[in-house]
Scaffold this active site. Structure first.
Site, short mmCIF file in Angstrom:
data_model
loop_
_atom_site.label_atom_id
_atom_site.label_comp_id
_atom_site.label_asym_id
_atom_site.label_seq_id
_atom_site.Cartn_x
_atom_site.Cartn_y
_atom_site.Cartn_z
CE LYS A 17 0.94 0.98 4.56
NZ LYS A 17 1.84 2.24 4.79
N PRO A 103 9.29 -4.33 -0.32
CG PRO A 103 9.49 -1.86 -0.35
CD PRO A 103 8.77 -2.97 -1.07
CB ILE A 104 12.16 -6.01 4.76
CG1 ILE A 104 11.70 -7.22 3.87
CG2 ILE A 104 11.93 -6.00 6.53
CD1 ILE A 104 12.52 -8.43 4.33
CB ALA A 105 11.62 -1.98 7.60
CG MET A 108 5.51 0.72 0.05
SD MET A 108 6.08 0.26 -1.63
CE MET A 108 4.49 -0.28 -2.32
N GLY A 109 3.77 -1.84 4.19
CA GLY A 109 2.96 -2.60 4.58
C GLY A 109 3.15 -4.02 4.19
N GLY A 111 4.83 -6.52 5.48
CA GLY A 111 4.40 -7.62 6.68
C GLY A 111 3.00 -7.82 7.05
CB SER A 112 0.28 -5.44 7.02
OG SER A 112 0.65 -4.60 7.77
CG ASP A 145 -0.52 -0.18 8.12
OD1 ASP A 145 -1.17 0.43 8.25
OD2 ASP A 145 0.76 -0.11 7.81
P1 ATP Z 1 4.27 -0.37 7.82
O1 ATP Z 1 4.03 0.49 6.33
O2 ATP Z 1 2.90 -1.19 8.01
O3 ATP Z 1 4.48 0.61 9.12
P2 ATP Z 1 6.46 -1.54 6.96
O4 ATP Z 1 6.24 -1.54 5.26
O5 ATP Z 1 7.35 -0.33 7.17
O6 ATP Z 1 5.13 -1.38 7.49
P3 ATP Z 1 7.06 -4.22 7.17
O7 ATP Z 1 8.08 -4.74 6.13
O8 ATP Z 1 5.82 -4.48 7.20
O9 ATP Z 1 7.24 -2.67 7.40
O10 ATP Z 1 7.90 -4.77 8.49
C1 ATP Z 1 7.81 -4.04 9.76
C2 ATP Z 1 8.71 -4.96 10.60
O11 ATP Z 1 8.30 -6.15 10.94
C3 ATP Z 1 10.39 -5.26 9.90
O12 ATP Z 1 11.24 -4.37 10.65
C4 ATP Z 1 10.56 -6.85 10.09
O13 ATP Z 1 11.43 -7.13 11.06
C5 ATP Z 1 9.12 -7.20 10.75
N1 ATP Z 1 8.45 -8.35 10.27
C6 ATP Z 1 7.83 -9.55 10.78
N2 ATP Z 1 7.31 -10.25 10.13
C7 ATP Z 1 7.70 -9.62 8.84
C8 ATP Z 1 7.16 -10.04 7.54
N3 ATP Z 1 6.64 -11.17 7.14
N4 ATP Z 1 7.60 -9.33 6.43
C9 ATP Z 1 8.32 -8.26 6.65
N5 ATP Z 1 8.78 -7.67 7.59
C10 ATP Z 1 8.45 -8.63 8.91
#
Ligand code: ATP
Length: 311
Positions: A17, A103-105, A108-109, A111-112, A145
């Site tokens: 997202k 991308p992780i963290a 863009m949600g 993990g959600s 999210d």
């Molecule tokens: P948001 O925008 O919802 O705040 P984000 O996109 O910034 O989230 P995510 O990739 O959803 O971040 O993950 C946030 C944290 O959750 C990461 O630092 C990661 O270590 C942890 N995490 C746990 N499970 C997962 C997963 N399946 N994928 C990604 N990150 C995960």
């Protein structure tokens, strides 16, 4: 001769997202903030494949480097599966294969999206047959999210971002996303916002306890007009994210110099989302940003939320 049936695999997909608008309320006594956001689901998907197993495990692949991701009970996908098993009184486990493209963290949600797709996949695999409302209730317990990754489209989120109401959006918006090679911690960016508000308490209006999405954002989405939307894109987390990672300002500037209608930090960053006027504009921008050695992906929005995919 009969061959053994292939083990059943359920494939579900959920989108990443962008927050096209995000206002953060004042710091509450419990340490959290209420937000008012307009989410748009975009065509970058997490693919989750679930198969029967005695315990709970997850493997990651896909276009994102997942080497630093935990695969134990702290992983959001494992949390989603165990929560559903507990809720449904299911006594076995699941093996999850997740193809990650968000991308992780990255704000863009991702993990959600993993959690939302896992809920749907396990529900189908185990035949738990919970209603949509029951699954949404579990989604809310997993994170702010997660309900939006479940429902997708374009929606307004209030409360912690989890109280959703659909927003009308006409047509398709063209986005170009610049991924960073680092992540940002959402709590750290919120803390930086609070510090900034404390430092400037004399010269800025205090934040509302319960912020609202501006009416002109809803109007731009309804009109399906990228020019209108570009003028009202807003993110309260952008200033603190740029304060923590000043080099992102140059990325926004580069995109805006190369035809983006506007660029903004998505969620708590560091992904920068650029809105393009049309497909040609998005393609040109993608080329220009790639030439500057940025990792860029094109996406359209809105797209559907978590869904089962027939392989
Ligand atoms: P948001 O925008 O919802 O705040 P984000 O996109 O910034 O989230 P995510 O990739 O959803 O971040 O993950 C946030 C944290 O959750 C990461 O630092 C990661 O270590 C942890 N995490 C746990 N499970 C997962 C997963 N399946 N994928 C990604 N990150 C995960």
């Amino acid at each position: 001769m009969t061959s053994a049936a292939a083990p059943k695999v359920v494939h579900a997909r959920a989108p990443g997202k962008i927050n096209v608008f995000l206002k953060v309320g004042s710091l509450l006594e419990d340490g959290y903030h209420d937000v008012a956001t307009a989410y748009q689901a975009v065509s970058i998907y997490e693919e989750v494949r679930a198969s029967a197993a005695d315990d709970f495990s997850v493997n990651f692949g896909g276009s994102i480097d997942t080497s630093n991701l935990t695969t134990d009970g702290s992983n959001l996908a494992i949390k989603a599966a165990t929560l559903l098993a507990r809720r449904a009184g299911f006594r076995q486990g699941v093996h999850l294969e997740i193809e990650k493209h968000v991308p992780i963290a990255g704000g863009m949600g991702g993990g959600s999206a993993d959690a939302a797709a896992t809920l749907l996949a396990c529900d189908a695999l185990w035949g738990t047959d919970l209603s949509r409302e029951e699954l949404l209730d579990l989604a809310t317990q997993l994170g702010s999210d997660v309900p939006f990754a479940f429902t997708g489209g374009t929606a307004i989120g209030t409360g912690r971002g989890d109280q959703l109401s659909p927003a009308l959006a006409k047509g398709q918006f063209q986005w170009v996303l610049a991924f960073a090679d680092f992540g940002m911690s959402t709590p750290t960016v919120y803390r930086e916002l609070d510090l900034h508000r404390d430092r400037h308490s004399q010269d800025i209006f205090p934040a509302a306890v319960q912020p609202q999405v501006d009416a002109n954002v809803l109007q731009a989405l309804r009109a399906g007009d990228p020019q209108m939307l570009a003028e009202v894109l807003h993110n309260d987390l952008q200033a603190p994210a740029l304060h923590l990672e000043p080099k992102l300002a140059a990325v926004i500037e580069l995109g805006e110099e190369n035809g983006a209608l506007a660029g903004l930090i998505s969620g708590s960053g560091p992904t920068v989302a650029f809105l393009a006027a049309d497909l040609d504009g998005a393609l040109e921008l993608q080329i220009a940003l790639s030439a500057a050695r940025l990792t860029v992906v094109r996406a359209t929005g809105p797209v559907h939320g978590a869904r089962i995919v027939g392989d």
